[in-house]
Design an enzyme around this catalytic site. Structure first.
Site, mmCIF file in Angstrom:
data_model
loop_
_atom_site.group_PDB
_atom_site.id
_atom_site.type_symbol
_atom_site.label_atom_id
_atom_site.label_comp_id
_atom_site.label_asym_id
_atom_site.label_seq_id
_atom_site.Cartn_x
_atom_site.Cartn_y
_atom_site.Cartn_z
ATOM 1 N N CYS A 37 -41.660 -2.090 -2.747
ATOM 2 C CA CYS A 37 -40.594 -2.000 -1.766
ATOM 3 C C CYS A 37 -39.267 -2.149 -2.485
ATOM 4 O O CYS A 37 -39.164 -2.931 -3.424
ATOM 5 C CB CYS A 37 -40.799 -3.113 -0.746
ATOM 6 N N ASP A 74 -31.211 -10.544 5.738
ATOM 7 C CA ASP A 74 -30.851 -9.233 6.296
ATOM 8 C C ASP A 74 -29.341 -9.072 6.533
ATOM 9 O O ASP A 74 -28.897 -8.001 6.952
ATOM 10 C CB ASP A 74 -31.618 -8.987 7.606
ATOM 11 N N LYS A 95 -34.969 -4.870 16.519
ATOM 12 C CA LYS A 95 -36.051 -4.100 15.876
ATOM 13 C C LYS A 95 -37.188 -5.029 15.439
ATOM 14 O O LYS A 95 -38.358 -4.731 15.662
ATOM 15 C CB LYS A 95 -35.492 -3.361 14.658
ATOM 16 N N ASN A 96 -36.839 -6.161 14.837
ATOM 17 C CA ASN A 96 -37.879 -7.039 14.290
ATOM 18 C C ASN A 96 -38.628 -7.831 15.363
ATOM 19 O O ASN A 96 -39.601 -8.511 15.050
ATOM 20 C CB ASN A 96 -37.289 -7.985 13.239
ATOM 21 N N ARG A 119 -42.996 -7.700 -2.138
ATOM 22 C CA ARG A 119 -43.276 -8.183 -0.777
ATOM 23 C C ARG A 119 -44.781 -8.229 -0.573
ATOM 24 O O ARG A 119 -45.358 -7.404 0.129
ATOM 25 C CB ARG A 119 -42.615 -7.290 0.267
ATOM 26 N N ARG A 125 -33.601 3.719 10.326
ATOM 27 C CA ARG A 125 -34.804 2.914 10.531
ATOM 28 C C ARG A 125 -34.498 1.709 11.402
ATOM 29 O O ARG A 125 -35.393 1.182 12.061
ATOM 30 C CB ARG A 125 -35.346 2.413 9.181
HETATM 31 C C1 UD1 Z 1 -39.365 -10.003 7.746
HETATM 32 C C2 UD1 Z 1 -38.387 -9.016 8.351
HETATM 33 C C3 UD1 Z 1 -37.349 -8.595 7.317
HETATM 34 C C4 UD1 Z 1 -36.685 -9.827 6.711
HETATM 35 C C5 UD1 Z 1 -37.725 -10.820 6.200
HETATM 36 C C6 UD1 Z 1 -37.112 -12.145 5.743
HETATM 37 C C7 UD1 Z 1 -39.743 -7.899 10.015
HETATM 38 C C8 UD1 Z 1 -40.437 -6.655 10.441
HETATM 39 N N1 UD1 Z 1 -39.131 -7.869 8.820
HETATM 40 O O1 UD1 Z 1 -40.063 -9.337 6.677
HETATM 41 O O2 UD1 Z 1 -36.376 -7.785 7.964
HETATM 42 O O3 UD1 Z 1 -35.853 -9.424 5.633
HETATM 43 O O4 UD1 Z 1 -38.669 -11.142 7.237
HETATM 44 O O5 UD1 Z 1 -36.406 -12.737 6.772
HETATM 45 O O6 UD1 Z 1 -39.691 -8.873 10.734
HETATM 46 N N2 UD1 Z 1 -44.263 -13.574 0.894
HETATM 47 C C9 UD1 Z 1 -45.306 -13.811 0.037
HETATM 48 N N3 UD1 Z 1 -46.576 -13.533 0.473
HETATM 49 C C10 UD1 Z 1 -46.829 -13.041 1.721
HETATM 50 C C11 UD1 Z 1 -45.753 -12.805 2.590
HETATM 51 C C12 UD1 Z 1 -44.458 -13.086 2.151
HETATM 52 O O7 UD1 Z 1 -45.111 -14.256 -1.093
HETATM 53 O O8 UD1 Z 1 -47.997 -12.803 2.056
HETATM 54 C C13 UD1 Z 1 -42.852 -13.866 0.454
HETATM 55 C C14 UD1 Z 1 -41.972 -12.614 0.341
HETATM 56 O O9 UD1 Z 1 -42.114 -11.986 -0.895
HETATM 57 C C15 UD1 Z 1 -40.584 -13.198 0.541
HETATM 58 C C16 UD1 Z 1 -40.831 -14.334 1.547
HETATM 59 O O10 UD1 Z 1 -42.216 -14.634 1.448
HETATM 60 O O11 UD1 Z 1 -40.099 -13.757 -0.644
HETATM 61 C C17 UD1 Z 1 -40.476 -14.016 2.964
HETATM 62 O O12 UD1 Z 1 -41.027 -12.782 3.335
HETATM 63 P P1 UD1 Z 1 -41.472 -12.488 4.849
HETATM 64 O O13 UD1 Z 1 -40.850 -13.464 5.776
HETATM 65 O O14 UD1 Z 1 -42.950 -12.367 4.883
HETATM 66 O O15 UD1 Z 1 -40.843 -11.049 5.090
HETATM 67 P P2 UD1 Z 1 -41.405 -9.970 6.088
HETATM 68 O O16 UD1 Z 1 -42.141 -10.653 7.178
HETATM 69 O O17 UD1 Z 1 -42.070 -8.873 5.331
#
Ligand code: UD1
Length: 416
Positions: free
Chosen positions: A115, A303, A21-22, A120, A396
């Site tokens: 969320c 995950d 999915k990701n 996030r 989902r």
């Molecule tokens: C993706 C995955 C999700 C997985 C996560 C962590 C997808 C669609 N989803 O989510 O299933 O659980 O990676 O492996 O691929 N952060 C910030 N600022 C930002 C972005 C992130 O502070 O602008 C922080 C987040 O709060 C979190 C960390 O960085 O603590 C990692 O998040 P991130 O890797 O961005 O998660 P997603 O990409 O949303």
């Protein structure tokens, strides 16, 4: 919709893992960088249908066939806006930001809200796009980004972000000059997206390492592409097999993507027969307690945290689970307590689990995608009946979860 599970039924047989999915989500968003993509091995789960609706809302056309294939045509994009309705259903809608600003110089995406798994933010996506020359404002809850043509930049992520890296990568492939992304996410899904983009004509080096280098090109061309299998789905079935099967063969696995999961399962004492692209697993008598700390890839995935927690209720002794990525991702704990698990919060983002506990079936509520999977696993091993409410979360991200479980002998069914 609810699920009803009659627990303690010994399972066995074969399960085929679906596409990731990701990977599918960013790969679908990448269709906005060209005019056509033909995608294979796409899991037909709710998030994919949400992304389909979003692309169609922008003016794209998507055909779906029974073989998990998608044909996406984005030649006549008419709108550059991802409204709140889409974004609130699926945070990964933010993935259209990079491609739309790169190709069309403008995009409006509703600011993602709160969320269940914790804060996030998308600040790093925005900050780094600004470094590439984008003008970004937040107006009435919507991110408004503009740039005539993005220019390359040296970008360093303060924190590793999967979709953040993907967004910047998709923006940089059409930007002017050479972009370097430091502290990039190394997840297999990031590499999968890079492989698709390279096939489309992008110039990318270093994906899968901390530093990705991207030389911008003027256009990208349509291609056919098959995505990788879902490592989280594979890990989920490995746990199910190790807890309650007389022998389960899990097929279509990329072993190199799940080494972090395999080593933790083996540390807990689960015996795996690992072959080139499949793994055999069966229930063992005694499980060891282990400590887990989630980290960006190649570390242990957040995950898989909830599913491992259920497994550790069956280990003899005290285990610790720490989530450093989403310290608030523990809503499943309260539900597992209803089944009799002995789990205590011992710090910010940290719990201890003491086992072995005989779980007993109860009515629980699913709070997010992976928490739902953990509750299903708990229901499979608990005595009596477990009812899981709000099961839409599960749909989902797990393709035909109920059907796949029924095929290996589970007594699981939907309740309207
Ligand atoms: C993706 C995955 C999700 C997985 C996560 C962590 C997808 C669609 N989803 O989510 O299933 O659980 O990676 O492996 O691929 N952060 C910030 N600022 C930002 C972005 C992130 O502070 O602008 C922080 C987040 O709060 C979190 C960390 O960085 O603590 C990692 O998040 P991130 O890797 O961005 O998660 P997603 O990409 O949303």
């Amino acid at each position: 919709m609810k699920l009803k599970i009659k627990g303690q039924k010994i399972l066995g047989g074969e399960v085929e893992i679906s596409g990731a999915k990701n990977s599918a989500l960013p790969v679908m968003a990448a269709s906005l960088l060209t005019e056509e993509l033909y995608l294979k091995n796409i899991p037909f789960v709710q998030d994919i249908f949400s992304m389909k609706k979003l692309i169609e809302g922008l003016g794209g056309h998507i055909e779906i066939n029974k073989n998990n294939e998608l044909f996406i045509n984005t030649a006549s994009i008419a709108s550059l806006e991802a409204p709140y309705d889409y974004v609130k259903q699926m945070r990964a809608s933010i993935l259209v930001l990079g491609p739309l600003i790169a190709k069309y110089g403008e995009v409006r995406v509703a600011y993602p809200g709160g969320c269940k798994i914790g804060a996030r933010p998308v600040d790093l996506h925005l900050e780094n796009l600004k470094k590439m020359g984008a003008e970004i404002k937040v107006e009435h809850g919507t991110i408004v980004a503009k740039a005539s043509r993005l220019s390359a930049a040296n970008i360093s992520f303060e924190k590793v972000s999967v979709t953040g890296t993907e967004n910047i990568m998709m923006a940089a492939v059409l930007a002017k000059g050479t972009t370097v992304i430091e502290n990039a996410a190394k997840e297999p899904e990031v590499v999968d997206l890079a492989n698709l983009l390279k096939k489309m004509g992008a110039k990318i080096k270093g994906d899968g390492s901390d530093t990705i280098e991207i030389i911008g090109v003027d256009t990208l061309h349509p291609v056919e592409y098959g995505i990788i299998p879902d490592r989280i789905e594979a890990g989920t079935y490995l746990i199910i097999g190790g807890l309650i099967s007389s022998g389960l063969t899990i097929k279509n696995i990329r072993i190199d993507h799940i080494k972090n999961i395999i080593s933790k399962l083996e540390e807990a004492g689960i015996c795996l027969k690992i072959k080139k692209d499949f793994i055999k697993v069966k229930k063992i008598k005694k499980l060891n307690p282990i400590d887990i700390e989630t980290q960006p890839f190649p570390g242990f995935p957040t995950d898989m945290q909830a599913q491992f927690m259920v497994m550790l209720t069956q280990a003899e002794g005290r285990s610790i689970v720490r989530d450093t990525i989403f310290p608030g991702r523990f809503h499943h704990v309260d539900e597992l307590l209803r089944l009799g698990a002995n789990i205590k919060k011992i710090g910010n983002g940290e719990v201890s689990i003491v086992g072995k506990t005989e779980l007993s079936g109860a009515e629980v509520i699913a709070t997010d995608l992976r928490a739902s999977a953990s509750l299903v696993i708990a229901g499979l091993i608990a005595s009596g009946e477990t009812i899981i409410n709000d099961i839409f979360h599960l749909e989902r991200g797990y393709e035909r979860f109920v059907e796949k479980l029924q095929n290996i002998g589970s007594k699981i069914d939907y309740l309207e």
